[in-house]
Design a protein around this motif. Structure first.
Motif, PDB file in Angstrom:
ATOM      1  N   PHE A 173      -2.500  -8.189  -6.391  1.00 12.38           N
ATOM      2  CA  PHE A 173      -1.331  -9.018  -6.129  1.00 12.38           C
ATOM      3  C   PHE A 173      -0.095  -8.191  -5.780  1.00 12.38           C
ATOM      4  N   ASP A 174      -0.186  -6.874  -5.907  1.00 11.92           N
ATOM      5  CA  ASP A 174       0.938  -5.985  -5.618  1.00 11.92           C
ATOM      6  C   ASP A 174       0.788  -5.446  -4.196  1.00 11.92           C
TER       7      ASP A 174
ATOM      8  N   ALA B 214       5.415  -8.711  -4.646  1.00 11.86           N
ATOM      9  CA  ALA B 214       4.434  -9.704  -5.085  1.00 11.86           C
ATOM     10  C   ALA B 214       5.026 -11.087  -4.894  1.00 11.86           C
TER      11      ALA B 214
ATOM     12  N   GLU C 231       5.621 -12.877  -9.890  1.00  8.70           N
ATOM     13  CA  GLU C 231       5.541 -11.769 -10.826  1.00  8.70           C
ATOM     14  C   GLU C 231       6.039 -12.180 -12.195  1.00  8.70           C
TER      15      GLU C 231
END
Length: 400
Positions: A113-114, A158, A161
């Motif tokens: 997800f980063d 992201a 977060e």
């Protein structure tokens, strides 16, 4: 099997509810509202309202746990980052309450997800990536503004977060800049919602994706489509798309990335592609994707395969599907037309569709086109989609 599909106002939730009911499962549609387009489907066995994950996460997690305690063994399927992140972070608690989940390790999910992490990973594997600078301070932003070649795109590291207080925050959409002044303004805007900002060279071309079901790093099913029109003409959220054969090089790059992430479950790997040039990696979406209905219509029933994997431990490889299947999100296509008539966003440097040409395209029917939501035997999700859209507009909330 009992299955709880979250994020019921997402198109992928409707596709999942229909798919899983057809496969013989008992499916409940969950949403942070009293109703959703997935819960209005005749395939849904009931609606479940939970506290928004954008609020206190504990309340959301406790609500999911209470649901599965009443139905031990329920498989919980999140459809967005907003629900996937808290479920993953509290997986031990939920599993002890009786839930089933199909997710990679939490550390691997956070990597996926980063965007800064996946961009570094792709580059290390020899996959083409845009020149990228990660900035977290005004000083770094000034340095990046001086070193980058314009135009650039700025995006949150992201989409969702976990903030330092343990709550979830949405980072918002990308911004574009043609010079250092626009870059600085865009950085300030995004930094207010995100702990880190990616400044990337702008890559012209069409968005394309590789969709996969992985079983502990090994491929079990795959799919690809070509976007015809996006909700946002800058390249976000397909409104009309057609299934195509998987490009071998995109498959190779995507599987290298997913294997390095030790991925387990479904994922989309997104690229920008220009004719005559290699596809350039953009990001990984480690969840079901918005255009999922097309894959189901074309013959890759990802939701049913995922549940089969959860129930039996694995599934046989499934690589076949029909190319040339076309699918349309009607509301998304109307929103595409509205975005075109509004004109490009500030600083956008790419090619933007023409108004009259787009109007003709949207109004011209194409025989054989499927719809994300409308089905004669199950029409209410389409009605709910429009109702929810106008409800959000009247409430002053973004319909993105």
């Amino acid at each position: 099997m009992n299955v709880l599909v979250l994020d019921g106002n997402q198109n992928q939730a409707v596709a999942s509810v229909r798919s899983l009911a057809r496969a013989g499962h008992t499916v409940f549609a969950g949403e942070a509202a009293s109703w959703s387009k997935a819960s209005w489907s005749r395939a849904s066995s009931g609606a479940f309202r939970y506290p928004s994950p954008q609020g206190p996460i504990d309340a959301f997690v406790q609500a999911i746990a209470a649901f599965v305690r009443e139905r031990p063994g329920t498989l919980v399927l999140p459809m967005t980052e907003a629900t996937t992140l808290p479920l993953s972070a509290h997986r031990d608690f939920l599993i002890s309450a009786g839930a089933r989940l199909v997710l990679p390790d939490h550390s691997d999910l956070l990597r996926a997800f980063d965007k800064s992490e996946t961009t570094r990973l792709a580059a290390s594997l020899g996959v083409p990536v845009p020149k990228t600078v990660v900035v977290t301070s005004s000083e770094q932003a000034r340095d990046a503004a001086q070193s980058m070649r314009y135009p650039v795109v700025l995006k949150p590291a992201a989409s969702e977060e976990l903030s330092p207080d343990g709550n979830l925050r949405t980072a918002g959409r990308p911004r574009y800049a043609r010079d250092s002044a626009e870059c600085a303004a865009a950085f300030r805007d995004i930094r207010s919602r995100s702990s880190a900002v990616l400044v990337q060279e702008f890559v012209e071309g069409e968005g394309t994706g590789y969709f996969a079901l992985m079983h502990h790093r090994e491929l079990r099913a795959e799919f690809a489509h070509r976007r015809i029109r996006d909700v946002h003409p800058t390249g976000s959220g397909s409104a009309v798309r057609v299934s195509i054969a998987v490009d071998p090089e995109i498959r190779r790059c995507s599987l290298a990335i997913l294997s390095a992430l030790r991925w387990h479950g479904v994922a989309m790997v997104e690229y920008r592609e220009k004719a005559g040039s290699p596809a350039v990696f953009m990001e990984v979406n480690g969840r079901f994707w918005h255009s999922l209905p097309l894959a189901c219509y074309a013959g890759v029933d990802f939701p049913a395969l995922l549940v089969q994997m959860a129930e039996h431990g694995d599934v046989p490889p499934n690589h076949g599907y029909r190319s040339g299947t076309r699918c349309r999100w009607l509301l998304g296509d109307v929103r595409h037309l509205a975005e075109v008539w509004k004109g490009p966003p500030s600083g956008y440097p790419g090619t933007y569709p023409g108004r009259l040409h787009t109007l003709l395209q949207v109004l011209t029917p194409v025989p054989g086109t499927y719809h994300d939501l409308f089905q004669w035997r199950d029409p209410l999700p389409e009605c709910a989609d429009w109702l929810n859209f106008f409800k959000r507009l009247l409430g002053g909330r973004s319909a993105a």
